[in-house]
Design a protein around this motif. Sequence first.
Motif, PDB file in Angstrom:
ATOM      1  N   PRO A 114     -23.218 -13.450 -12.572  1.00  0.00           N
ATOM      2  CA  PRO A 114     -23.967 -14.733 -11.952  1.00  0.00           C
ATOM      3  C   PRO A 114     -23.594 -14.428 -10.401  1.00  0.00           C
ATOM      4  N   ARG A 115     -24.247 -15.079  -9.697  1.00  0.00           N
ATOM      5  CA  ARG A 115     -24.091 -15.118  -8.048  1.00  0.00           C
ATOM      6  C   ARG A 115     -22.841 -15.892  -7.675  1.00  0.00           C
ATOM      7  N   LYS A 116     -21.901 -15.075  -7.237  1.00  0.00           N
ATOM      8  CA  LYS A 116     -20.414 -15.943  -6.624  1.00  0.00           C
ATOM      9  C   LYS A 116     -20.332 -15.862  -5.284  1.00  0.00           C
ATOM     10  N   ASN A 117     -19.396 -16.627  -4.694  1.00  0.00           N
ATOM     11  CA  ASN A 117     -19.109 -16.353  -3.366  1.00  0.00           C
ATOM     12  C   ASN A 117     -18.287 -15.073  -3.068  1.00  0.00           C
ATOM     13  N   ILE A 118     -18.723 -14.344  -2.361  1.00  0.00           N
ATOM     14  CA  ILE A 118     -17.898 -13.172  -2.023  1.00  0.00           C
ATOM     15  C   ILE A 118     -17.726 -12.692  -0.483  1.00  0.00           C
ATOM     16  N   TRP A 119     -17.853 -13.839   0.252  1.00  0.00           N
ATOM     17  CA  TRP A 119     -17.601 -13.750   1.628  1.00  0.00           C
ATOM     18  C   TRP A 119     -16.329 -13.549   2.188  1.00  0.00           C
ATOM     19  N   TYR A 120     -16.242 -12.653   2.844  1.00  0.00           N
ATOM     20  CA  TYR A 120     -14.815 -12.355   3.647  1.00  0.00           C
ATOM     21  C   TYR A 120     -14.919 -11.996   5.012  1.00  0.00           C
ATOM     22  N   SER A 121     -13.751 -11.840   5.875  1.00  0.00           N
ATOM     23  CA  SER A 121     -13.778 -11.581   7.318  1.00  0.00           C
ATOM     24  C   SER A 121     -14.253 -10.152   7.336  1.00  0.00           C
ATOM     25  N   ALA A 122     -15.153 -10.032   8.502  1.00  0.00           N
ATOM     26  CA  ALA A 122     -15.521  -8.634   8.822  1.00  0.00           C
ATOM     27  C   ALA A 122     -14.106  -7.793   9.505  1.00  0.00           C
ATOM     28  N   VAL A 123     -13.441  -8.421   9.781  1.00  0.00           N
ATOM     29  CA  VAL A 123     -11.988  -7.943  10.490  1.00  0.00           C
ATOM     30  C   VAL A 123     -10.952  -7.925   9.507  1.00  0.00           C
ATOM     31  N   LEU A 124     -10.563  -6.791   9.144  1.00  0.00           N
ATOM     32  CA  LEU A 124      -9.124  -6.595   8.268  1.00  0.00           C
ATOM     33  C   LEU A 124      -7.991  -6.830   9.065  1.00  0.00           C
ATOM     34  N   LYS A 125      -7.162  -7.714   8.737  1.00  0.00           N
ATOM     35  CA  LYS A 125      -5.891  -7.841   9.516  1.00  0.00           C
ATOM     36  C   LYS A 125      -4.657  -7.230   8.650  1.00  0.00           C
ATOM     37  N   SER A 126      -4.582  -5.913   8.929  1.00  0.00           N
ATOM     38  CA  SER A 126      -3.524  -5.249   8.064  1.00  0.00           C
ATOM     39  C   SER A 126      -2.458  -5.216   8.589  1.00  0.00           C
ATOM     40  N   ASP A 127      -1.300  -5.477   7.608  1.00  0.00           N
ATOM     41  CA  ASP A 127       0.138  -5.544   8.099  1.00  0.00           C
ATOM     42  C   ASP A 127       0.634  -3.900   8.657  1.00  0.00           C
ATOM     43  N   GLU A 128       0.022  -2.843   8.217  1.00  0.00           N
ATOM     44  CA  GLU A 128       0.550  -1.776   8.467  1.00  0.00           C
ATOM     45  C   GLU A 128      -0.483  -0.765   8.135  1.00  0.00           C
ATOM     46  N   PHE A 129      -0.644   0.405   9.202  1.00  0.00           N
ATOM     47  CA  PHE A 129      -1.615   1.473   8.883  1.00  0.00           C
ATOM     48  C   PHE A 129      -1.079   2.582   8.231  1.00  0.00           C
ATOM     49  N   ILE A 130      -1.686   3.340   7.284  1.00  0.00           N
ATOM     50  CA  ILE A 130      -1.181   4.379   6.638  1.00  0.00           C
ATOM     51  C   ILE A 130      -2.307   5.450   6.733  1.00  0.00           C
ATOM     52  N   GLN A 131      -1.639   6.821   6.995  1.00  0.00           N
ATOM     53  CA  GLN A 131      -2.542   7.830   7.157  1.00  0.00           C
ATOM     54  C   GLN A 131      -2.286   8.930   6.295  1.00  0.00           C
ATOM     55  N   ASP A 132      -3.067   9.987   6.563  1.00  0.00           N
ATOM     56  CA  ASP A 132      -3.132  11.004   5.578  1.00  0.00           C
ATOM     57  C   ASP A 132      -1.625  11.766   5.191  1.00  0.00           C
ATOM     58  N   GLY A 133      -1.445  11.994   3.977  1.00  0.00           N
ATOM     59  CA  GLY A 133      -0.126  12.527   3.556  1.00  0.00           C
ATOM     60  C   GLY A 133       1.239  11.452   3.450  1.00  0.00           C
ATOM     61  N   ALA A 134       0.831  10.198   4.029  1.00  0.00           N
ATOM     62  CA  ALA A 134       1.751   9.413   3.973  1.00  0.00           C
ATOM     63  C   ALA A 134       2.112   8.854   2.592  1.00  0.00           C
ATOM     64  N   GLN A 135       3.505   8.252   2.107  1.00  0.00           N
ATOM     65  CA  GLN A 135       3.556   7.708   1.031  1.00  0.00           C
ATOM     66  C   GLN A 135       3.497   6.193   1.198  1.00  0.00           C
ATOM     67  N   VAL A 136       3.120   5.457   0.120  1.00  0.00           N
ATOM     68  CA  VAL A 136       2.793   4.095   0.300  1.00  0.00           C
ATOM     69  C   VAL A 136       4.153   3.234   0.413  1.00  0.00           C
ATOM     70  N   PRO A 137       4.242   2.347   1.349  1.00  0.00           N
ATOM     71  CA  PRO A 137       5.619   1.871   1.467  1.00  0.00           C
ATOM     72  C   PRO A 137       5.872   0.804   0.340  1.00  0.00           C
ATOM     73  N   GLU A 138       6.924   1.138   0.016  1.00  0.00           N
ATOM     74  CA  GLU A 138       7.601   0.274  -1.298  1.00  0.00           C
ATOM     75  C   GLU A 138       7.151   1.143  -2.475  1.00  0.00           C
ATOM     76  N   PHE A 139       6.297   2.027  -2.668  1.00  0.00           N
ATOM     77  CA  PHE A 139       5.823   2.763  -3.840  1.00  0.00           C
ATOM     78  C   PHE A 139       5.594   4.355  -3.502  1.00  0.00           C
ATOM     79  N   PRO A 140       6.788   4.707  -3.065  1.00  0.00           N
ATOM     80  CA  PRO A 140       6.644   6.127  -2.576  1.00  0.00           C
ATOM     81  C   PRO A 140       6.376   7.244  -3.672  1.00  0.00           C
TER      82      PRO A 140
END
Length: 253
Positions: A114-140
């Motif tokens: 069924p058609r649902k509301n999937i609207w979301y902001s075009a700009v993601l407000k991340s708490d932190e950036f993670i890059q290649d090779g990094a461990q995920v914070p809190e889940f290493p």
Amino acid sequence: MQLHTLNGYIQNIYLAQHPEGLMLLDGCSRADVPMVRRFITQTLGLSLQDLKVIVVTHMHPDHAGGAHLLRRLSGCKIYSHPKAPNWYRGIAGRTAHLVDLSLALWVAGRLNKPRKNIWYSAVLKSDEFIQDGAQVPEFPEWQVLYTPGHTDHDLSIWHAQQRKVYIADLIVRVKNRYVPPYPVCHPNQYRRSLIRVAELPDATLYFAHAAPEHLDSDAFAKIQALAPRLPKNTWRTTKSRIYRALRLPYSST
């Protein structure tokens, strides 16, 4: 670690359960938020505040659309690649955002959803950036792999101990065969990303749009052969069609 698979609006949702809490391997869509909430509180019998982390692999509606709302409900943190918040920048970006929302609803229709509301902001407000090779914070146990091509900021997430890697839309399954996604905005990077995932030792691939599976070298070779040599996205496809309709010479540059 236990990895739960949820049947989302138009994609698979993977929720990693650890003693220290829960991590969503992607931001799902806005339409998925009530179902994710029920699964955590009713099926698992946990508090929504046990959701600690959401990794947004890229900015498309079924991968980033539920992240902000889930953070507001649970207090979790959102992690993404540094390029993610700029994906829909400017007039062209906002137009692409609307196109991607329309494509997601089209996919839902093809799946008889069924058609649902999937609207979301075009700009993601991340708490932190993670890059290649990094461990995920809190889940290493989970390592971030930069696997661009579909967009310029795609992430995959690798659990080396259990040999599981979530690759989001790096590969999709259409008519019972594995193929590159649409769009492929950066073909050369896409090919390198395929090679990188293919080289992970004895990995089970977790797809956003297919069941988990181990792919051998022949399967990866076939996907490589199907990968476009030039960027393949909505703007270039539309431009090509306009030029053909007007019988004008078309340049891909």
